[in-house]
Design a protein around this motif. Structure first.
Motif, PDB file in Angstrom:
ATOM      1  N   VAL A 266      40.762  40.657  29.282  1.00 30.31           N
ATOM      2  CA  VAL A 266      40.765  41.231  27.076  1.00 30.31           C
ATOM      3  C   VAL A 266      40.820  42.389  27.562  1.00 30.31           C
ATOM      4  N   ALA A 267      41.806  43.067  26.794  1.00 23.83           N
ATOM      5  CA  ALA A 267      41.951  44.374  26.715  1.00 23.83           C
ATOM      6  C   ALA A 267      40.878  45.307  26.936  1.00 23.83           C
ATOM      7  N   ALA A 268      40.932  46.332  28.483  1.00 19.41           N
ATOM      8  CA  ALA A 268      39.529  46.929  28.144  1.00 19.41           C
ATOM      9  C   ALA A 268      38.694  47.916  27.473  1.00 19.41           C
ATOM     10  N   ALA A 269      39.247  48.749  26.246  1.00 19.56           N
ATOM     11  CA  ALA A 269      38.861  49.021  25.028  1.00 19.56           C
ATOM     12  C   ALA A 269      37.995  48.428  24.394  1.00 19.56           C
ATOM     13  N   GLN A 270      38.468  46.865  24.048  1.00 18.85           N
ATOM     14  CA  GLN A 270      37.447  46.142  23.237  1.00 18.85           C
ATOM     15  C   GLN A 270      36.612  44.858  24.110  1.00 18.85           C
ATOM     16  N   ALA A 271      36.361  44.802  25.865  1.00 18.97           N
ATOM     17  CA  ALA A 271      35.771  44.620  26.295  1.00 18.97           C
ATOM     18  C   ALA A 271      34.565  44.182  26.029  1.00 18.97           C
ATOM     19  N   ASN A 272      33.785  45.495  26.018  1.00 19.43           N
ATOM     20  CA  ASN A 272      31.877  45.646  25.574  1.00 19.43           C
ATOM     21  C   ASN A 272      31.773  44.584  24.137  1.00 19.43           C
ATOM     22  N   TRP A 273      32.578  45.253  22.884  1.00 24.65           N
ATOM     23  CA  TRP A 273      32.124  44.626  21.445  1.00 24.65           C
ATOM     24  C   TRP A 273      32.629  43.531  21.708  1.00 24.65           C
ATOM     25  N   LEU A 274      34.018  42.640  21.622  1.00 25.96           N
ATOM     26  CA  LEU A 274      33.789  40.986  21.887  1.00 25.96           C
ATOM     27  C   LEU A 274      32.553  40.293  22.891  1.00 25.96           C
ATOM     28  N   VAL A 275      32.088  41.498  23.994  1.00 29.43           N
ATOM     29  CA  VAL A 275      30.980  40.719  24.322  1.00 29.43           C
ATOM     30  C   VAL A 275      29.771  40.475  23.831  1.00 29.43           C
ATOM     31  N   ALA A 276      29.721  42.025  22.906  1.00 27.73           N
ATOM     32  CA  ALA A 276      28.469  42.230  21.870  1.00 27.73           C
ATOM     33  C   ALA A 276      28.593  40.415  20.762  1.00 27.73           C
ATOM     34  N   ARG A 277      29.708  40.423  20.507  1.00 24.09           N
ATOM     35  CA  ARG A 277      30.576  39.451  19.192  1.00 24.09           C
ATOM     36  C   ARG A 277      30.081  38.073  19.675  1.00 24.09           C
ATOM     37  N   MET A 278      30.268  37.810  21.168  1.00 19.50           N
ATOM     38  CA  MET A 278      30.028  36.460  22.266  1.00 19.50           C
ATOM     39  C   MET A 278      28.804  36.353  22.356  1.00 19.50           C
ATOM     40  N   ARG A 279      28.028  37.200  22.079  1.00 23.44           N
ATOM     41  CA  ARG A 279      26.483  36.718  22.880  1.00 23.44           C
ATOM     42  C   ARG A 279      25.615  36.326  20.875  1.00 23.44           C
ATOM     43  N   GLN A 280      26.349  36.791  19.972  1.00 21.08           N
ATOM     44  CA  GLN A 280      25.648  36.231  18.912  1.00 21.08           C
ATOM     45  C   GLN A 280      26.221  34.905  18.270  1.00 21.08           C
ATOM     46  N   HIS A 281      26.553  34.632  19.145  1.00 22.53           N
ATOM     47  CA  HIS A 281      27.011  32.479  19.068  1.00 22.53           C
ATOM     48  C   HIS A 281      26.109  32.113  20.454  1.00 22.53           C
ATOM     49  N   PRO A 282      25.686  30.929  20.091  1.00 24.30           N
ATOM     50  CA  PRO A 282      24.803  30.618  21.049  1.00 24.30           C
ATOM     51  C   PRO A 282      25.511  30.407  22.049  1.00 24.30           C
ATOM     52  N   ALA A 283      27.038  29.434  22.124  1.00 29.38           N
ATOM     53  CA  ALA A 283      27.511  29.038  23.886  1.00 29.38           C
ATOM     54  C   ALA A 283      27.558  30.639  24.559  1.00 29.38           C
ATOM     55  N   GLY A 284      27.921  31.918  23.572  1.00 27.17           N
ATOM     56  CA  GLY A 284      28.007  33.141  24.385  1.00 27.17           C
ATOM     57  C   GLY A 284      26.293  34.065  24.509  1.00 27.17           C
ATOM     58  N   ARG A 285      25.617  33.446  24.815  1.00 24.54           N
ATOM     59  CA  ARG A 285      24.602  34.886  25.437  1.00 24.54           C
ATOM     60  C   ARG A 285      24.600  35.447  25.800  1.00 24.54           C
ATOM     61  N   ASP A 286      24.760  34.466  26.731  1.00 22.67           N
ATOM     62  CA  ASP A 286      24.872  35.205  28.418  1.00 22.67           C
ATOM     63  C   ASP A 286      25.805  36.173  28.839  1.00 22.67           C
ATOM     64  N   ALA A 287      27.262  36.398  27.309  1.00 22.54           N
ATOM     65  CA  ALA A 287      27.631  36.855  27.644  1.00 22.54           C
ATOM     66  C   ALA A 287      28.326  38.192  28.871  1.00 22.54           C
ATOM     67  N   CYS A 288      29.446  38.139  29.896  1.00 21.93           N
ATOM     68  CA  CYS A 288      28.928  39.609  30.387  1.00 21.93           C
ATOM     69  C   CYS A 288      30.596  39.566  30.833  1.00 21.93           C
ATOM     70  N   VAL A 289      31.433  40.846  31.333  1.00 19.69           N
ATOM     71  CA  VAL A 289      31.883  41.546  31.946  1.00 19.69           C
ATOM     72  C   VAL A 289      32.091  41.326  33.269  1.00 19.69           C
ATOM     73  N   ILE A 290      32.859  40.442  33.826  1.00 19.25           N
ATOM     74  CA  ILE A 290      32.282  40.637  35.480  1.00 19.25           C
ATOM     75  C   ILE A 290      32.988  40.822  36.528  1.00 19.25           C
ATOM     76  N   GLY A 291      34.304  41.945  36.004  1.00 18.66           N
ATOM     77  CA  GLY A 291      35.519  42.071  36.772  1.00 18.66           C
ATOM     78  C   GLY A 291      36.578  42.832  35.867  1.00 18.66           C
ATOM     79  N   GLU A 292      37.825  43.064  36.715  1.00 19.59           N
ATOM     80  CA  GLU A 292      38.827  44.135  36.032  1.00 19.59           C
ATOM     81  C   GLU A 292      40.215  43.580  37.004  1.00 19.59           C
ATOM     82  N   VAL A 293      41.425  44.007  35.935  1.00 22.23           N
ATOM     83  CA  VAL A 293      42.361  43.412  36.800  1.00 22.23           C
ATOM     84  C   VAL A 293      42.886  44.534  37.556  1.00 22.23           C
ATOM     85  N   LEU A 294      43.386  44.734  38.500  1.00 21.19           N
ATOM     86  CA  LEU A 294      43.977  45.750  39.355  1.00 21.19           C
ATOM     87  C   LEU A 294      45.375  46.000  39.101  1.00 21.19           C
ATOM     88  N   PRO A 295      45.788  47.488  39.482  1.00 24.26           N
ATOM     89  CA  PRO A 295      47.532  47.889  38.944  1.00 24.26           C
ATOM     90  C   PRO A 295      48.065  46.600  40.601  1.00 24.26           C
TER      91      PRO A 295
END
Length: 325
Positions: A266-295
């Motif tokens: 996902v685009a970097a600026a939206q990653a954290n709030w998307l994770v927060a939304r995922m954590r509200q769903h039972p299947a995404g309770r432990d969602a987190c950012v684990i990496g990045e795409v490099l240039p």
């Protein structure tokens, strides 16, 4: 055979398409056209051993696996087919448990099993039970998920703890005496994906991390986009029980199969709030950012270790755990 079909499959699945007993399912196009502008179609075969494992069985796996293949493409799953190859001698009660698990999984994923086939082979000519499922879903206008869309700076997200399914099946197969109650993560991801798409976040790509685990998925992203990807070892969510299996057997949780986890870019600026939304769903309770795409224009995956160094994260070599799904 007719009694088997009527008393086990028809009685359990109980859908009007199956009840008609025609040689094909007849599906209204209006439902499809009203929901999107493209069909998604997938098929998979399930040969897992053992048939029943902590947290699921081959029936739940067959439904959820095919539903998830549709969902991570941005499709709303609608219909499933199922084909059974049964070895003579399979206990009828075990077959009933598996079929009931399929029914329950289909209800939870809001899909209908609409057509199927059953074959019985002589004892010794199969291995208890194999299941094939195919699925049809519909993709809404504007939804475009593809691995080649990954861009430098994008973030890599995982929806939860990794390696649960592979570790649970391995423990059941090898009868490892471990504490902690390992369970497979076998579940539908369609509801979680629907929530993610509804946020309007710029999600580039999505895959469910089955055979080959998270490592295989991230390599697919890197290969399709032509960009290097870095993962951070200290951010990887791994259950202590799974970590214990890996330490005992010298395996890597990133290579273990999952049956209820997705990896998204996902685009970097939206990653954290998307994770927060995922954590509200039972299947995404432990969602987190684990990496990045490099240039870097390079097809490779790097792992930033706990010690602060970096190493290449290779694809699994060979079949680490056959018949995992």
């Amino acid at each position: 055979m007719r009694r088997l079909i009527e008393e086990v499959f028809l009685a359990t699945f109980d859908t009007p398409e199956l009840a008609s007993m025609e040689d094909q399912a007849r599906l209204p196009l209006g439902d499809v056209i009203a929901s999107g502008d493209r069909l998604a179609f997938t098929t998979d075969s399930y040969v897992i051993d053992p048939l029943e494992f902590p947290g699921g069985n081959i029936g739940a796996l067959a439904v959820n696996g095919t539903v998830n293949d549709l969902a991570v493409g941005g499709a709303s799953p609608l219909y499933l087919s199922c084909g059974f190859i049964i070895e003579e001698g399979l206990p009828l009660e075990q077959l009933r448990r598996i079929v009931e698990a399929m029914r329950d999984a289909a209800e939870q994923a809001e899909v209908r099993i609409v057509t199927g086939d059953t074959k019985v082979v002589p004892h010794g000519k199969g291995d208890k039970l194999f299941i094939n499922t195919s699925g049809i879903g519909v993709i809404a206008p504007g939804v475009e998920l593809a691995a080649h869309r990954c861009r430098p700076g994008d973030r890599v997200i995982v929806s939860g703890t990794v390696g649960d399914h592979g570790a649970a099946v391995l423990q059941a197969r090898e009868d490892l005496a471990l504490e902690g109650g390992l369970l497979s993560d076998c579940r539908s991801l369609s509801g979680l994906v629907r929530d993610m798409l509804s946020t309007g976040a710029d999600i580039r790509a999505m895959r469910d991390a089955t055979r080959g685990g998270v490592a295989a998925v991230v390599h697919e992203f890197s290969s399709a986009s032509g960009r290097a990807i870095r993962l951070f070892e200290d951010r990887l969510p791994v259950r202590p029980e799974v970590r214990g299996v890996c330490e005992i057997l010298g395996l890597d949780a990133l290579h273990f199969a999952n049956e209820g986890k997705l990896v998204a870019v996902v685009a970097a600026a939206q990653a954290n709030w998307l994770v927060a939304r995922m954590r509200q769903h039972p299947a995404g309770r432990d969602a987190c950012v684990i990496g990045e795409v490099l240039p870097d224009v390079s097809v490779q995956v790097r792992l930033r270790t706990l010690m602060g160094g970096e190493r290449l994260l290779d694809l699994p070599v060979g079949e680490l755990l056959p018949r995992i799904c």
